[in-house]
Design an enzyme around this catalytic site. Structure first.
Site, PDB file in Angstrom:
ATOM      1  N   TYR A  49       0.872  -1.242  -0.027  1.00  0.00           N
ATOM      2  CA  TYR A  49       0.180   0.172  -0.015  1.00  0.00           C
ATOM      3  C   TYR A  49       0.740   1.118  -0.097  1.00  0.00           C
ATOM      4  CZ  TYR A  49      -3.237  -3.427   2.009  1.00  0.00           C
ATOM      5  OH  TYR A  49      -3.899  -4.676   2.242  1.00  0.00           O
ATOM      6  N   HIS A 117       1.434 -11.537   2.055  1.00  0.00           N
ATOM      7  CA  HIS A 117       0.295 -10.927   1.356  1.00  0.00           C
ATOM      8  C   HIS A 117      -0.160 -11.510   0.218  1.00  0.00           C
ATOM      9  CE1 HIS A 117      -1.015  -6.348   0.737  1.00  0.00           C
ATOM     10  NE2 HIS A 117      -1.993  -7.296   0.484  1.00  0.00           N
TER      11      HIS A 117
HETATM   12  N1  LIG Z   1      -5.197  -8.686   0.666  1.00  0.00           N
HETATM   13  C1  LIG Z   1      -5.284  -8.208   1.921  1.00  0.00           C
HETATM   14  O1  LIG Z   1      -4.502  -8.375   2.786  1.00  0.00           O
HETATM   15  C2  LIG Z   1      -6.073  -7.107   2.038  1.00  0.00           C
HETATM   16  C3  LIG Z   1      -7.210  -6.863   1.046  1.00  0.00           C
HETATM   17  C4  LIG Z   1      -8.032  -5.765   1.385  1.00  0.00           C
HETATM   18  C5  LIG Z   1      -8.003  -4.878   2.558  1.00  0.00           C
HETATM   19  N2  LIG Z   1      -7.147  -5.312   3.381  1.00  0.00           N
HETATM   20  C6  LIG Z   1      -6.868  -4.492   4.769  1.00  0.00           C
HETATM   21  O2  LIG Z   1      -8.426  -4.107   5.060  1.00  0.00           O
HETATM   22  C7  LIG Z   1      -8.205  -2.787   5.066  1.00  0.00           C
HETATM   23  C8  LIG Z   1      -9.758  -2.086   4.848  1.00  0.00           C
HETATM   24  O3  LIG Z   1     -10.118  -2.519   3.355  1.00  0.00           O
HETATM   25  P1  LIG Z   1     -10.859  -1.697   2.430  1.00  0.00           P
HETATM   26  O4  LIG Z   1      -9.819  -0.566   2.356  1.00  0.00           O
HETATM   27  O5  LIG Z   1     -11.014  -2.470   1.311  1.00  0.00           O
HETATM   28  O6  LIG Z   1     -12.113  -1.265   3.396  1.00  0.00           O
HETATM   29  P2  LIG Z   1     -13.490  -1.198   2.942  1.00  0.00           P
HETATM   30  O7  LIG Z   1     -14.160  -0.404   4.294  1.00  0.00           O
HETATM   31  O8  LIG Z   1     -14.216  -2.271   2.258  1.00  0.00           O
HETATM   32  O9  LIG Z   1     -13.593  -0.002   1.881  1.00  0.00           O
HETATM   33  C9  LIG Z   1     -12.741   1.258   2.129  1.00  0.00           C
HETATM   34  C10 LIG Z   1     -13.313   2.262   1.295  1.00  0.00           C
HETATM   35  O10 LIG Z   1     -14.803   2.518   1.591  1.00  0.00           O
HETATM   36  C11 LIG Z   1     -14.737   3.949   1.889  1.00  0.00           C
HETATM   37  N3  LIG Z   1     -15.392   3.925   3.256  1.00  0.00           N
HETATM   38  C12 LIG Z   1     -15.119   3.702   4.558  1.00  0.00           C
HETATM   39  N4  LIG Z   1     -16.038   4.103   5.397  1.00  0.00           N
HETATM   40  C13 LIG Z   1     -16.743   4.646   4.894  1.00  0.00           C
HETATM   41  C14 LIG Z   1     -18.197   5.424   5.274  1.00  0.00           C
HETATM   42  N5  LIG Z   1     -18.212   5.386   6.444  1.00  0.00           N
HETATM   43  N6  LIG Z   1     -18.853   6.006   4.435  1.00  0.00           N
HETATM   44  C15 LIG Z   1     -18.518   5.961   2.858  1.00  0.00           C
HETATM   45  N7  LIG Z   1     -17.554   5.361   2.507  1.00  0.00           N
HETATM   46  C16 LIG Z   1     -16.661   4.726   3.224  1.00  0.00           C
HETATM   47  C17 LIG Z   1     -13.486   4.689   1.988  1.00  0.00           C
HETATM   48  O11 LIG Z   1     -13.390   5.851   1.536  1.00  0.00           O
HETATM   49  P3  LIG Z   1     -12.520   6.975   2.339  1.00  0.00           P
HETATM   50  O12 LIG Z   1     -11.193   6.528   2.204  1.00  0.00           O
HETATM   51  O13 LIG Z   1     -13.005   8.209   1.317  1.00  0.00           O
HETATM   52  O14 LIG Z   1     -12.968   6.974   3.856  1.00  0.00           O
HETATM   53  C18 LIG Z   1     -12.661   3.532   1.005  1.00  0.00           C
HETATM   54  O15 LIG Z   1     -12.941   4.214  -0.248  1.00  0.00           O
HETATM   55  C19 LIG Z   1      -7.054  -2.054   4.029  1.00  0.00           C
HETATM   56  O16 LIG Z   1      -6.835  -0.887   4.436  1.00  0.00           O
HETATM   57  C20 LIG Z   1      -6.223  -3.026   4.333  1.00  0.00           C
HETATM   58  O17 LIG Z   1      -5.573  -3.071   5.672  1.00  0.00           O
HETATM   59  C21 LIG Z   1      -6.264  -6.429   3.238  1.00  0.00           C
END
Ligand SMILES: NC(=O)c1ccc[n+]([C@@H]2O[C@H](COP(=O)([O-])OP(=O)(O)OC[C@H]3O[C@@H](n4cnc5c(N)ncnc54)[C@H](OP(=O)(O)O)[C@@H]3O)[C@@H](O)[C@H]2O)c1
Length: 297
Positions: A49, A117
């Protein structure tokens, strides 16, 4: 090994070029401070990231944060092995180098969790060899818990089982993304059972909004373009649902708030008999963070 984990973890992918055009402009320190203040003291990130580790490292090292929170008061989870969208390096030398670089970026002597990862992009043998290095580093006290991450739960379970047979002990944790959401509950249907059978007691379910799919406005697009696997029909249906939730105005809800609460409550329901499930949420704004913290039960 059961890991004592909170209901909500803050993800670091929001501070990456994959999800944001200019992550350097984000108020990372203020977000970290607000998260800590609200009791969200576990951060998940990855060198993939880019430049999230550097931004979070700088934020955590700032006197405003360091003066208030000692290293033992927060939990740091990061990853190894995925370098770019198409480049992976699971070699023992790179795993060691990557962990050393993370320690340096976070100015710390230990990492609470390190995941290999996205193991579905390498062979099981490569993954198991990388796990062996992480186990060595755990023995040396550099890493507290060792895990693997990815989307494909069958592959995750296969690698976890192989690692257990090869190393004579199970992995500590698994992370899988977008598998326990309002739109997909496969983790609950059969994924957790596979993980339990592989000796896993702690599962992190990330992407409760399926990487921004389940909200008004849809998928975030960073510098690496639109890589999200959701087909156009699903995207359109979700946007219709988002509009419907907002128009109904019944309880001042948004699709994101409903989806978050659903994912967190599902994770909590699946915590039983020493099996722990927790949610990793992703935000790059204080307002979304505050909104998401409300989903904690
Ligand atoms: N392969 C892996 O290991 C893997 C894969 C995926 C994720 N992850 C981990 O899991 C974490 C979370 O995953 P993700 O980022 O995909 O999470 P997510 O919560 O599914 O999506 C995040 C997106 O949703 C938006 N968002 C979050 N809260 C919101 C709300 N209350 N209202 C409207 N939009 C909202 C965020 O926008 P804003 O940024 O504008 O708030 C961002 O664009 C990652 O940061 C990472 O650490 C790991």
């Amino acid at each position: 090994m059961t890991c004592s984990i909170p209901p909500l973890v803050m993800g670091g992918a929001g501070f990456s070029y994959q999800l944001h055009q200019e992550p350097e402009t984000l108020p990372v320190r203020d977000i970290v401070l607000r998260a800590f203040e609200l009791g969200v003291r576990t951060i998940d990130t990855s060198p993939y990231y880019e430049p999230s580790e550097q931004l979070l490292g700088a934020a955590l090292a700032h006197p405003e944060v360091r003066g208030k929170y000692a290293r033992e008061e927060f939990t740091l989870m990061t990853k190894v092995g995925r370098i770019t969208e198409h480049k992976f390096d699971y070699s023992p030398a790179w795993v060691r180098q990557s962990v050393a670089r993370s320690l340096e970026r976070f100015q710390t002597t230990y990492l609470d969790v390190v995941f290999c990862h996205d193991v579905e992009f390498v062979t099981p043998e490569e993954a198991v060899a990388a796990v062996a290095v992480l186990f060595e580093l755990q023995q040396a006290g550099v890493i507290r818990r060792v895990g693997i991450s990815g989307h494909n739960m069958k592959t995750l379970a296969r690698v976890a089982t192989l690692a257990r047979h090869r190393h004579g002990r199970p992995l500590d944790v698994i992370q899988t993304w977008a598998q326990l959401t309002l739109q997909n509950t496969l983790a609950e249907q059969w994924g957790f059972e596979l993980f339990r059978a592989a000796g896993i007691h702690t599962v992190f379910c990330s992407s409760p909004l399926a990487v921004g799919l389940l909200r008004n406005g849809g998928i975030p697009v960073g510098r690496t373009g639109d890589w999200h696997p959701a087909p156009p029909g699903l995207r359109a249906a979700v946007q219709q649902a988002a509009q419907w939730v907002e128009e109904s105005k019944a309880r001042d809800e948004t699709l994101a708030s409903v989806a978050l609460r659903y994912a967190v409550s599902k994770a909590m329901q699946n915590r039983r008999d020493g099996f722990m499930v927790t949610t990793i949420t992703g935000t790059s704004t204080i307002s979304d963070l505050e909104e998401n913290v409300k989903a904690r039960l």
